[in-house]
Design an enzyme around this catalytic site. Structure first.
Site, mmCIF file in Angstrom:
data_model
loop_
_atom_site.group_PDB
_atom_site.id
_atom_site.type_symbol
_atom_site.label_atom_id
_atom_site.label_comp_id
_atom_site.label_asym_id
_atom_site.label_seq_id
_atom_site.Cartn_x
_atom_site.Cartn_y
_atom_site.Cartn_z
ATOM 1 N N LYS A 92 19.759 86.736 81.031
ATOM 2 C CA LYS A 92 20.547 87.510 80.066
ATOM 3 C C LYS A 92 19.742 88.655 79.453
ATOM 4 C CE LYS A 92 23.404 83.516 78.793
ATOM 5 N NZ LYS A 92 23.773 82.572 77.703
ATOM 6 N N PHE A 132 7.641 82.679 83.624
ATOM 7 C CA PHE A 132 6.524 81.740 83.769
ATOM 8 C C PHE A 132 6.934 80.342 83.321
ATOM 9 C CE2 PHE A 132 2.918 80.168 80.921
ATOM 10 C CZ PHE A 132 2.310 79.400 81.900
ATOM 11 N N ASP A 137 8.885 74.920 84.540
ATOM 12 C CA ASP A 137 9.795 73.882 84.057
ATOM 13 C C ASP A 137 10.646 73.314 85.189
ATOM 14 O OD1 ASP A 137 10.860 72.544 81.596
ATOM 15 O OD2 ASP A 137 12.727 73.445 82.283
ATOM 16 N N ASP A 141 10.847 69.401 86.167
ATOM 17 C CA ASP A 141 12.122 68.690 86.063
ATOM 18 C C ASP A 141 12.771 68.402 87.405
ATOM 19 O OD1 ASP A 141 11.833 68.803 83.346
ATOM 20 O OD2 ASP A 141 13.268 70.432 83.031
ATOM 21 N N ARG A 146 18.761 77.578 89.482
ATOM 22 C CA ARG A 146 18.441 78.342 88.279
ATOM 23 C C ARG A 146 19.157 79.684 88.403
ATOM 24 N NH1 ARG A 146 16.586 77.606 83.306
ATOM 25 N NH2 ARG A 146 14.990 76.162 84.085
ATOM 26 N N ASP A 208 8.885 67.352 74.523
ATOM 27 C CA ASP A 208 10.151 67.140 75.219
ATOM 28 C C ASP A 208 9.967 66.268 76.452
ATOM 29 O OD1 ASP A 208 12.843 67.376 75.775
ATOM 30 O OD2 ASP A 208 12.696 69.365 76.658
ATOM 31 N N LYS A 234 9.410 74.671 71.245
ATOM 32 C CA LYS A 234 9.788 75.031 72.619
ATOM 33 C C LYS A 234 10.692 76.254 72.678
ATOM 34 C CE LYS A 234 11.687 73.056 76.881
ATOM 35 N NZ LYS A 234 12.234 71.861 77.534
ATOM 36 N N PHE A 277 20.259 78.144 66.286
ATOM 37 C CA PHE A 277 20.745 78.561 67.602
ATOM 38 C C PHE A 277 20.721 77.403 68.594
ATOM 39 C CE2 PHE A 277 19.751 79.961 71.913
ATOM 40 C CZ PHE A 277 20.815 80.823 72.180
ATOM 41 N N ASP A 281 23.676 75.413 70.474
ATOM 42 C CA ASP A 281 23.710 75.287 71.935
ATOM 43 C C ASP A 281 23.934 73.837 72.346
ATOM 44 O OD1 ASP A 281 23.423 77.291 74.063
ATOM 45 O OD2 ASP A 281 21.849 75.983 74.823
ATOM 46 N N ASP A 282 23.254 72.922 71.680
ATOM 47 C CA ASP A 282 23.436 71.491 71.958
ATOM 48 C C ASP A 282 24.879 71.067 71.685
ATOM 49 O OD1 ASP A 282 20.734 71.439 72.491
ATOM 50 O OD2 ASP A 282 20.180 70.279 70.718
#
Length: 400
Positions: A92, A132, A137, A141, A146, A208, A234, A277, A281-282
């Site tokens: 974005k 990066f 990540d 994960d 992506r 996390d 994070k 924010f 989002d959650d």
């Protein structure tokens, strides 16, 4: 599967041509960044993004020219180009463009070609930092996609070479900072800010990873306090504080001592704003429809340490807690439904509505501690309320 050496485009724009592009294209607008995002037309937003993307074409060629100048082989240069093109410009770009927006607000007028370019370089340094983080990540994960395409490490011939590619994306930040800001009075400030922010984000990632691994669910490790730490370290530092602090340094705002320090004040506003924010989002991951948010929420099945599950855990009865323990983090649609039922029963929607209003009032109260005329000495660039209001206006009551 695709060969990474064939993923790159062939757009090459030299730094010396940038002023011509800026002056003669349809992108030469009258301070478009000063307009609230909500009032911008889709066409204006697209033009603003395209102008920012032109700068990526310039800095990509700077990086590759330096790479080739070190005598690197052609296949390594092609790989590096592919790494940059695949991982950096496709998001974005909100973080990067926020640097330009903030510099314009602080200056109070349209930027010169050189000012725009330097602000955009700092913005792209944030996007390189983001790339990066994301490449790394995705490996940690074991992610599959992506931004609508396979994760970089999942492309043929890439694999764990992506670890080194992530390091190169990070290294590019410091090459660009040295090239464009070495002679400025705030060069060391930029270096320290990027190093500190990177470290903070990695701390958040550690918390996390050990709290909510996707393959091992243990809700006893979850808590609203743990969630707060993850979100602040994070997300909030690099997504909210970093863009504004970079713009402040470029604009000539210097750190001071005591309650007159604009950086401490900015941090006190932007970290809670970043927390708001992420909680938003959650919440949208749970409550938003795919048509509304543009994706299917996966926090429940992915065992995410989200605000929703932590809120539910704080208010659940023993029976509801048992349901959550048995069903959270399972790759099963029926289990996900049972978790969502508990979310509804404990009133996650209502609690979020209360939280949002409280967060908005609290952040507005912090913003209003900035004097109406701005914080700073007369004759100097001052920190303005508008910097923070522009962020808050983009976020408050958003639906996607």
């Amino acid at each position: 599967m695709m060969d990474p050496s064939k993923l790159s485009g062939d757009c090459k724009i030299k730094r010396s041509t940038y002023s011509y592009i800026h002056a003669h294209s349809v992108l030469s607008l009258s301070s478009p960044s000063l307009l609230p995002t909500s009032t911008m037309s889709a066409e204006l937003k697209a033009q603003k993004r395209q102008k920012f993307e032109h700068v990526f074409s310039v800095i990509r060629e700077e990086l590759l020219t330096h790479f080739d100048g070190e005598g690197m082989p052609k296949d390594a240069s092609q790989w590096y180009r592919s790494n940059l093109d695949y991982n950096v410009p496709g998001g974005k770009l909100n973080r990067g463009m926020s640097v330009v927006d903030t510099v314009e607000i602080l200056k109070g007028s349209a930027l010169t070609d050189d000012e725009y370019f330097k602000a955009a370089v700092l913005g792209w340094c944030i996007e390189l930092l983001q790339a990066f983080f994301l490449v790394s990540d995705d490996i940690m994960d074991s992610s599959v996609t992506r931004r609508g395409q396979p994760c970089w490490y999942r492309n043929e011939h890439v694999g764990l070479i992506a670890i080194n590619d992530a390091f190169m994306l990070e290294g590019a930040i410091y090459f660009l900072l040295k090239k464009h800001f070495r002679s400025t009075s705030y060069y060391v400030d930029l270096l320290e800010l990027f190093h500190e922010t990177t470290y903070q984000t990695e701390i958040g990632q550690l918390i996390d990873l050990i709290t909510a691994p996707e393959d091992h669910v243990d809700l006893n490790k979850f808590s609203l306090e743990k969630h707060r730490l993850i979100v602040i370290y994070k997300t909030a530092y690099y997504s909210f504080y970093l863009p504004v602090a970079l713009a402040m340094y470029m604009s000539g705002i210097r750190p001071t001592s005591g309650d007159k320090d604009g950086y401490a004040l900015a941090r006190s506003i932007l970290i809670p704003l970043g927390e708001y924010f992420q909680i938003q989002d959650d919440y949208l991951d749970f409550a938003g429809t795919p048509e509304q948010i543009g994706k299917i929420g996966t926090d429940i099945i992915d065992n995410k340490c989200s605000w929703c599950i932590n809120t539910a855990l704080a208010y659940a009865t023993p029976e509801q807690r048992a349901v959550l323990d048995q069903n959270y983090g399972r790759k099963d649609a029926e289990a996900e439904k049972k978790v969502k039922t508990v979310f509804e029963e404990v009133g996650v929607r209502q609690k979020y509505a209360v939280y949002e209003e409280d967060a908005y009032k609290r952040i507005m109260g912090l913003i209003e501690t900035i004097p109406a005329g701005g914080l700073g000495q007369d004759g100097e660039v001052k920190l303005k309320r508008e910097v923070f209001k522009s962020f808050l206006d983009k976020i408050y009551k958003r639906q996607k």
